[in-house]
Design a protein around this motif. Structure first.
Motif, PDB file in Angstrom:
ATOM      1  N   UNK A  41       0.914  -1.203   0.114  1.00  0.00           N
ATOM      2  CA  UNK A  41      -0.107   0.244  -0.002  1.00  0.00           C
ATOM      3  C   UNK A  41       1.014   1.224  -0.012  1.00  0.00           C
ATOM      4  N   UNK A  42       0.323   2.347  -0.227  1.00  0.00           N
ATOM      5  CA  UNK A  42       1.040   3.562   0.032  1.00  0.00           C
ATOM      6  C   UNK A  42       0.565   4.666   0.927  1.00  0.00           C
ATOM      7  N   UNK A  43       1.373   5.711   1.215  1.00  0.00           N
ATOM      8  CA  UNK A  43       1.145   6.725   2.053  1.00  0.00           C
ATOM      9  C   UNK A  43      -0.146   7.747   1.565  1.00  0.00           C
ATOM     10  N   UNK A  44      -0.866   7.962   2.469  1.00  0.00           N
ATOM     11  CA  UNK A  44      -2.043   8.995   1.868  1.00  0.00           C
ATOM     12  C   UNK A  44      -1.273  10.259   1.395  1.00  0.00           C
ATOM     13  N   UNK A  45      -1.992  10.585   0.293  1.00  0.00           N
ATOM     14  CA  UNK A  45      -1.734  11.794  -0.377  1.00  0.00           C
ATOM     15  C   UNK A  45      -2.827  12.771  -0.569  1.00  0.00           C
ATOM     16  N   UNK A  46      -2.692  14.062  -0.542  1.00  0.00           N
ATOM     17  CA  UNK A  46      -3.554  14.938  -0.823  1.00  0.00           C
ATOM     18  C   UNK A  46      -4.268  15.801   0.076  1.00  0.00           C
ATOM     19  N   UNK A  47      -5.491  16.205   0.173  1.00  0.00           N
ATOM     20  CA  UNK A  47      -5.830  17.401   0.970  1.00  0.00           C
ATOM     21  C   UNK A  47      -6.312  16.897   2.305  1.00  0.00           C
ATOM     22  N   UNK A  48      -7.122  17.728   3.057  1.00  0.00           N
ATOM     23  CA  UNK A  48      -7.636  17.462   4.443  1.00  0.00           C
ATOM     24  C   UNK A  48      -9.078  16.991   4.452  1.00  0.00           C
ATOM     25  N   UNK A  49      -9.544  16.637   3.261  1.00  0.00           N
ATOM     26  CA  UNK A  49     -10.684  16.048   3.330  1.00  0.00           C
ATOM     27  C   UNK A  49     -10.975  14.589   3.372  1.00  0.00           C
ATOM     28  N   UNK A  50     -11.860  13.893   2.862  1.00  0.00           N
ATOM     29  CA  UNK A  50     -12.110  12.599   3.046  1.00  0.00           C
ATOM     30  C   UNK A  50     -10.741  12.089   1.941  1.00  0.00           C
ATOM     31  N   UNK A  51     -10.143  10.878   2.386  1.00  0.00           N
ATOM     32  CA  UNK A  51      -9.162  10.136   1.620  1.00  0.00           C
ATOM     33  C   UNK A  51      -9.638   8.926   1.007  1.00  0.00           C
ATOM     34  N   UNK A  52      -9.614   8.998  -0.251  1.00  0.00           N
ATOM     35  CA  UNK A  52     -10.314   7.865  -0.866  1.00  0.00           C
ATOM     36  C   UNK A  52      -9.196   6.446  -0.966  1.00  0.00           C
ATOM     37  N   UNK A  53      -9.779   5.555  -0.713  1.00  0.00           N
ATOM     38  CA  UNK A  53      -8.779   4.308  -0.792  1.00  0.00           C
ATOM     39  C   UNK A  53      -9.006   3.748  -2.230  1.00  0.00           C
ATOM     40  N   UNK A  54      -8.119   2.991  -2.788  1.00  0.00           N
ATOM     41  CA  UNK A  54      -8.217   2.153  -3.963  1.00  0.00           C
ATOM     42  C   UNK A  54      -7.043   1.074  -4.226  1.00  0.00           C
ATOM     43  N   UNK A  55      -7.725   0.313  -4.895  1.00  0.00           N
ATOM     44  CA  UNK A  55      -6.714  -0.744  -5.100  1.00  0.00           C
ATOM     45  C   UNK A  55      -6.414  -0.825  -6.657  1.00  0.00           C
ATOM     46  N   UNK A  56      -5.158  -1.297  -7.023  1.00  0.00           N
ATOM     47  CA  UNK A  56      -4.815  -1.590  -8.696  1.00  0.00           C
ATOM     48  C   UNK A  56      -4.710  -2.908  -8.680  1.00  0.00           C
ATOM     49  N   UNK A  57      -5.431  -3.411  -9.722  1.00  0.00           N
ATOM     50  CA  UNK A  57      -5.802  -4.646 -10.079  1.00  0.00           C
ATOM     51  C   UNK A  57      -5.058  -4.823 -11.627  1.00  0.00           C
ATOM     52  N   UNK A  58      -4.746  -5.876 -12.031  1.00  0.00           N
ATOM     53  CA  UNK A  58      -4.071  -6.166 -13.613  1.00  0.00           C
ATOM     54  C   UNK A  58      -4.728  -7.657 -13.715  1.00  0.00           C
ATOM     55  N   UNK A  59      -5.355  -7.719 -15.110  1.00  0.00           N
ATOM     56  CA  UNK A  59      -5.867  -8.895 -15.538  1.00  0.00           C
ATOM     57  C   UNK A  59      -4.672  -9.818 -15.592  1.00  0.00           C
TER      58      UNK A  59
END
Length: 303
Positions: free
Chosen positions: A129-147
């Motif tokens: 996983x990675x460190x949070x990046x961006x603003x002070x609002x909601x932090x959106x989580x995501x995954x990266x997938x490859x077929x």
């Protein structure tokens, strides 16, 4: 008693000397053929031995050469929620050789014929996983997938997606939204790199016709067409890496609720939400939602 000594006659003595001479000559003449035969045999042995050594030498040289050639050849041959609304971005079929990033060496020299058009429809998730990046609002989580089975490393693709979403000119420049990549559990959205047929199948479930050429955002999925990832479009044929940023920013922009926009004027940068692959309409290419000074790059809304 008287001692008696017998003395041979001269004729007998001469005969004996003749017989001894004859035997001596026969012995000498008998030794000469033996000596010549021995010498000849020695020469034959030397010649045969020399040939054997030479043959062994040639065999060894050939083996060494073959081994060296094999090693050189080996060295030369020697990389498995919700969105406001579904959307799709059109794309052209123009192609070019893709520059390979550190993450996707398989894309170097890519051509349409070499890119698989279909896959199993199953995905591998990038680990870690990675460190949070961006603003002070909601932090959106995501995954990266490859077929599975398309020759791309999930970890390497994840590194590139992280870089794009963390850029100061990206969506985090508004000071509110943030992102963090995860590898397990629930996530807000998924970035999925897949073959054209798989993208068509998933986007088609939401009524979108991606035609084997198009990226889309449906539900929680940001679907990235493998062909576009490797070949870009005619406007980015010489800068595939930048086009990848346009794909991610455009489709994540849809997930964030942004609709399509048009060109704000000739010579100005094209908004990231503009369908640039349909034409630039006088605008300049641009892959970021904000400029270097943090100002949004926008254009008129397109229905």
């Amino acid at each position: 008693m008287n001692e008696h000594r017998s003395t041979p006659s001269p004729s007998l003595d001469a005969a004996r000397r003749r017989r001894r001479g004859s035997r001596s000559r026969r012995r000498r003449s008998g030794r000469r053929p033996l000596l010549w035969a021995g010498a000849a045999a020695g020469v034959v042995l030397l010649v045969v031995g020399g040939l054997a050594v030479e043959q062994r030498s040639k065999t060894a040289d050939t083996a060494d050469t073959a081994e060296a050639a094999g090693a050189a050849g080996a060295a030369a041959t020697a990389s498995k929620e919700p969105s406001p609304r579904p959307s799709a971005s059109a794309s052209s079929s123009a192609s070019s050789s893709a520059s390979s990033s550190a993450s996707s060496s398989a894309s170097a020299g890519a051509s349409p014929e070499a890119i698989p058009s279909s896959g199993p429809g199953t995905f591998a998730t990038a680990r870690g996983g990675g460190d949070p990046v961006g603003g002070s609002g909601r932090t959106l989580t995501y995954v990266v997938q490859v077929e599975d089975g398309i020759g791309m490393s999930p970890g390497d693709v994840a590194t590139e997606v992280e870089r794009i979403l963390a850029d100061d000119r990206g969506w985090t420049a508004d000071g509110k939204v943030g992102f963090r990549r995860v590898s397990g559990g629930a996530s807000d959205f998924r970035v999925r790199l897949a073959t054209a047929e798989t993208v068509d199948d998933i986007c088609g479930q939401y009524g979108l016709d991606t035609g084997g050429e198009v990226n889309c955002n449906v539900g929680q999925d940001v679907m990235v067409n493998l062909k576009r990832w490797l070949l870009a479009t005619q406007y980015y044929a010489d800068d595939v890496t930048s086009y990848r940023a346009l794909i991610i920013n455009h489709e994540v922009g849809h997930f964030l609720g942004h609709g399509h926009e048009g060109c704000p004027g000739a010579g100005r940068p094209a908004p990231v939400m503009m369908q640039q692959i349909k034409g630039l309409h006088g605008c300049r290419t641009n892959v970021w939602p904000y400029d270097a000074d943090g100002r949004p790059i926008t254009g008129p809304a397109v229905g």
